[in-house]
Structures are given as C-alpha cells and as structure tokens.
Design an enzyme around this catalytic site. Structure first.
Site, PDB file in Angstrom:
ATOM      1  N   SER A  61       1.501  -1.196   0.292  1.00 48.25           N
ATOM      2  CA  SER A  61       0.233  -0.142   0.428  1.00 48.25           C
ATOM      3  C   SER A  61       0.927   1.482  -0.481  1.00 48.25           C
ATOM      4  O   SER A  61       0.037   2.272  -0.018  1.00 48.25           O
ATOM      5  CB  SER A  61      -0.503  -0.168   1.151  1.00 48.25           C
ATOM      6  OG  SER A  61      -2.029  -0.536   0.728  1.00 48.25           O
ATOM      7  N   LYS A  64       0.552   3.233  -2.962  1.00 51.80           N
ATOM      8  CA  LYS A  64      -1.148   4.001  -2.817  1.00 51.80           C
ATOM      9  C   LYS A  64      -0.986   5.431  -3.911  1.00 51.80           C
ATOM     10  O   LYS A  64      -1.728   6.527  -3.594  1.00 51.80           O
ATOM     11  CB  LYS A  64      -1.901   3.677  -1.995  1.00 51.80           C
ATOM     12  CG  LYS A  64      -2.415   2.620  -2.554  1.00 51.80           C
ATOM     13  CD  LYS A  64      -3.263   2.389  -1.302  1.00 51.80           C
ATOM     14  CE  LYS A  64      -4.383   0.491  -0.886  1.00 51.80           C
ATOM     15  NZ  LYS A  64      -5.063   0.604   0.542  1.00 51.80           N
ATOM     16  N   TYR A 188      -4.336  -3.333  -9.599  1.00 52.09           N
ATOM     17  CA  TYR A 188      -3.664  -2.410  -8.373  1.00 52.09           C
ATOM     18  C   TYR A 188      -3.436  -3.887  -7.811  1.00 52.09           C
ATOM     19  O   TYR A 188      -2.639  -3.117  -7.414  1.00 52.09           O
ATOM     20  CB  TYR A 188      -5.074  -2.569  -7.833  1.00 52.09           C
ATOM     21  CG  TYR A 188      -5.092  -2.780  -6.681  1.00 52.09           C
ATOM     22  CD1 TYR A 188      -4.924  -1.540  -5.540  1.00 52.09           C
ATOM     23  CD2 TYR A 188      -5.380  -3.139  -5.762  1.00 52.09           C
ATOM     24  CE1 TYR A 188      -5.309  -1.088  -4.177  1.00 52.09           C
ATOM     25  CE2 TYR A 188      -5.355  -3.476  -4.238  1.00 52.09           C
ATOM     26  CZ  TYR A 188      -5.237  -2.244  -3.668  1.00 52.09           C
ATOM     27  OH  TYR A 188      -5.005  -1.937  -1.975  1.00 52.09           O
ATOM     28  N   TYR A 236      -4.691   3.175   7.883  1.00 50.74           N
ATOM     29  CA  TYR A 236      -5.466   3.434   8.366  1.00 50.74           C
ATOM     30  C   TYR A 236      -6.728   3.352   9.873  1.00 50.74           C
ATOM     31  O   TYR A 236      -6.119   4.827  10.189  1.00 50.74           O
ATOM     32  CB  TYR A 236      -5.223   1.526   7.881  1.00 50.74           C
ATOM     33  CG  TYR A 236      -5.042   0.952   7.075  1.00 50.74           C
ATOM     34  CD1 TYR A 236      -5.307   1.208   5.726  1.00 50.74           C
ATOM     35  CD2 TYR A 236      -3.924   0.546   6.806  1.00 50.74           C
ATOM     36  CE1 TYR A 236      -4.918   1.154   4.459  1.00 50.74           C
ATOM     37  CE2 TYR A 236      -3.527  -0.049   5.677  1.00 50.74           C
ATOM     38  CZ  TYR A 236      -3.485   0.454   4.368  1.00 50.74           C
ATOM     39  OH  TYR A 236      -3.016   0.379   3.610  1.00 50.74           O
ATOM     40  N   VAL A 254       1.183  -3.634   3.499  1.00 51.20           N
ATOM     41  CA  VAL A 254       1.647  -5.058   4.445  1.00 51.20           C
ATOM     42  C   VAL A 254       2.654  -5.766   3.817  1.00 51.20           C
ATOM     43  O   VAL A 254       2.636  -6.989   4.712  1.00 51.20           O
ATOM     44  CB  VAL A 254      -0.368  -5.935   4.372  1.00 51.20           C
ATOM     45  CG1 VAL A 254      -0.757  -5.390   4.777  1.00 51.20           C
ATOM     46  CG2 VAL A 254       0.122  -6.190   2.707  1.00 51.20           C
TER      47      VAL A 254
HETATM   48  N1  GLU Z   1      -2.020  -5.021  -1.790  1.00 55.01           N
HETATM   49  C1  GLU Z   1      -2.758  -4.904  -0.730  1.00 55.01           C
HETATM   50  C2  GLU Z   1      -4.002  -5.556  -0.020  1.00 55.01           C
HETATM   51  O1  GLU Z   1      -4.953  -4.975  -0.840  1.00 55.01           O
HETATM   52  C3  GLU Z   1      -2.038  -3.796   0.415  1.00 55.01           C
HETATM   53  C4  GLU Z   1      -3.024  -3.646   1.260  1.00 55.01           C
HETATM   54  C5  GLU Z   1      -1.797  -2.582   2.822  1.00 55.01           C
HETATM   55  O2  GLU Z   1      -1.115  -2.769   2.103  1.00 55.01           O
HETATM   56  O3  GLU Z   1      -2.526  -2.132   3.750  1.00 55.01           O
HETATM   57  O4  GLU Z   1      -4.870  -6.179   0.258  1.00 55.01           O
END
Ligand code: GLU
Length: 311
Positions: A61, A64, A188, A236, A254
């Site tokens: 993430s 992003k 994605y 988050y 993650v």
């Molecule tokens: N590719 C992961 C997902 O969509 C990213 C989530 C993250 O890194 O927090 O679940």
C-alpha cells in the site's frame, strides 16, 4: 544521524516481539520476520541507512502514494468527486462504509479508494501502459531504473483477492469504476507488487519533501495535500496513533514498509515484515517513534526537551 540509525536497527533486529507477517497474500507469508531496515534521504542529498536496508520487499500500500500522485496528474481535483479525504477509522479492506456512503470511498489510501485511484490513472489505457507509467514515475522519483514489479506477488494477490474483488464490484455497481473490475484489480495488484529496498523507497519519497534539491514531480500545493492525507489516513485505523506517536506523515503497506516524510528535511523508509493489529509494521512504527523522539522532528512543533533538532 548514522549512529542513530545503527542504534535503531540494532535494537529492532534484537527485539523478539516482532508482530505477525501478513499471510492473506500467500507469496508474502514466507517472508522472514527477523528482518529490519531503515534508510533516510536528506534534503541535503545524503542517503544513510542501517540494517537490512538493501533487501527488496513488497511495498504494497505504500504504492498508493505514487498512484495518487499519478491520478491527480491525470484528472486534478476532479478526483475528489469520486473519493473523499477523511480518515475511515476502519481496517484497510473494510466494506462497511461503502454502502452507507453510496460507493464513494472515504479516502485514496483505504483499498476501496485506492481502486478508484487506480481506475483513474488507468483512464482507458491498457493496464500494461498505465503500469508502465506508474513504474516510470517511481523510477524517476527514486532515480533508479532497476525498480520493478514482482509478477509472482501480483498473481498471488489476484488469485486470493476476494475482498478486493468485492470492493471493486460494489464500486462498479455504484457507477464509480470506469474500467472493468478485472482490469482495475489486475492493475491494482501489480501496482502493490512493486518491489523496493528501504534505500530505494527513501529515494522515491523525496518528491514529497519540500526542498529545492528534490525531484519536482508534483506542485507544492499537491505535495502538501498528499502529505496531509498521509498524516490523516496513511495508517488506516492506526492513523491517529501514528500521528500521535511519530508526528510525521507516513504511509504503510502490509509488506511491512513505511514511507515517512519530514517536510523540508528528509524522506525516511523503514521496513520490518511483522505487523501490528492495524496491519502496519510493528517494529517500523516503534522505530519511527524512537527516531522522531531522538531527532525532535515533528510537523507539530520543535521538541525542546531531549530532541536534538536538525542532526
Ligand atoms: N495489496 C494489499 C491489499 O489490497 C495492500 C494492503 C496494504 O498494504 O495495506 O490487500
């Protein structure tokens, strides 16, 4: 600064309480939780590092942030008609708010919002082309043409990403996706599978540090806004806690990586694969808390007792 990084890395590597590696993406489940790396790219052009700072990891993430910069480059403020700018207070992959808020995700850093961002930079082009543009952006930011996408990680997430597929279908049912669910998800998951070392990630984050020596890939106003979103939504439902403990904008993934920006000073990348209960790197967060305390760096003011200011 080098002594501080070494000290932080040594303490983290020796810490037995490491959090839990993400297992819902099978390809990430086997990563050794014993690793820890930290790197800093300063406004003065120095790059310092300690621990496993040259081991590549899945940025997940953290991507992003780059995707948001790219999407804003495509459509500018029109993006905000499709995605909000408020923290969600819920987990990264929560479906809860989408129904109540008519398919407009709370922010671009939760998964639902990131799917809209991906759909925006896809904007009708084939996924390969859009991903090529994303990788070119990251490479330009990091000044490193070796950065690439790990295809195995991408396929592993596509094969098991039921939650993300359901989010995408819900968005599509509300008319908030332009490309097909399969295209958006494929793009994605590839975006999340970009691989970098701490050193490369710290370099790539320099475009968010407000300093004349840093790559100017986005306008000053956009940089401030991306940093604001990292501060309020980058961790988050742990975003408030990260702001409280660290006091700098950060985006976690993650894979255990965190990109942290000290505006005007530096871009910092930290990585340790074990996660805390919010899905953010446990030792990475703790290391950044120590780093912020020891340097006195915070966007909320200068520390006068103990923090050493500009090292
Ligand atoms: N590719 C992961 C997902 O969509 C990213 C989530 C993250 O890194 O927090 O679940």
């Amino acid at each position: 600064m080098q002594d501080l990084l070494t000290e932080i890395a040594e303490a983290a590597l020796a810490n037995p309480d490491r959090g839990k590696v993400a297992t819902y993406i099978p390809e990430l489940a086997g990563v050794d939780p014993g690793q820890f790396g930290i790197a800093i790219a300063t406004a003065g052009g120095e790059v310092l590092s300690a621990g496993d700072a040259d081991v590549p990891f899945s940025i997940q993430s953290v991507s992003k942030v780059f995707a948001l910069a790219l999407a804003l480059g495509r459509v500018g403020d029109q993006l905000w008609s499709r995605v909000g700018r408020e923290p969600s207070g819920l987990s990264f992959d929560s479906v809860l708010l989408l129904e109540r808020e008519n398919g407009i995700p709370r922010n671009p850093f939760i998964n639902a919002g990131a799917l809209v961002t991906t759909d925006t930079y896809l904007s009708g082009s084939p996924p390969k082309e859009a991903l090529g543009e994303l990788v070119r952006f990251v490479r330009a930011a990091a000044d490193d043409d070796s950065i690439h996408i790990n295809e195995k990680v991408a396929q592993s997430e596509i094969a098991t990403g039921h939650r993300n597929f359901s989010l995408a279908h819900y968005l599509a049912s509300c008319g908030n996706l332009q490309a097909s669910v399969d295209k958006v998800l494929g793009t994605y998951c590839h975006q999340c599978a970009v691989e970098m070392t701490c050193r490369q990630l710290a370099m790539a984050g320099r475009f968010l540090v407000d300093s004349p020596q840093m790559p100017a890939l986005v306008s000053i106003e956009r940089r401030r806004r991306i940093n604001a979103l990292m501060m309020t939504c980058g961790h988050y439902d742990g975003s408030g806690d990260f702001a409280f403990r660290v006091g700098m904008p950060g985006k976690s993934g993650v894979g255990g990586g965190i990109l942290v920006i000290s505006p005007g000073r530096a871009s910092i990348a930290v990585w340790s694969p074990g996660l805390n209960r919010y899905g953010n790197s446990k030792l990475g967060t703790e290391a950044m808390e120590t780093f912020a305390r020891r340097t006195g760096w915070s966007v909320f003011g200068v520390s006068r007792d103990g923090g050493q200011g500009d090292l």
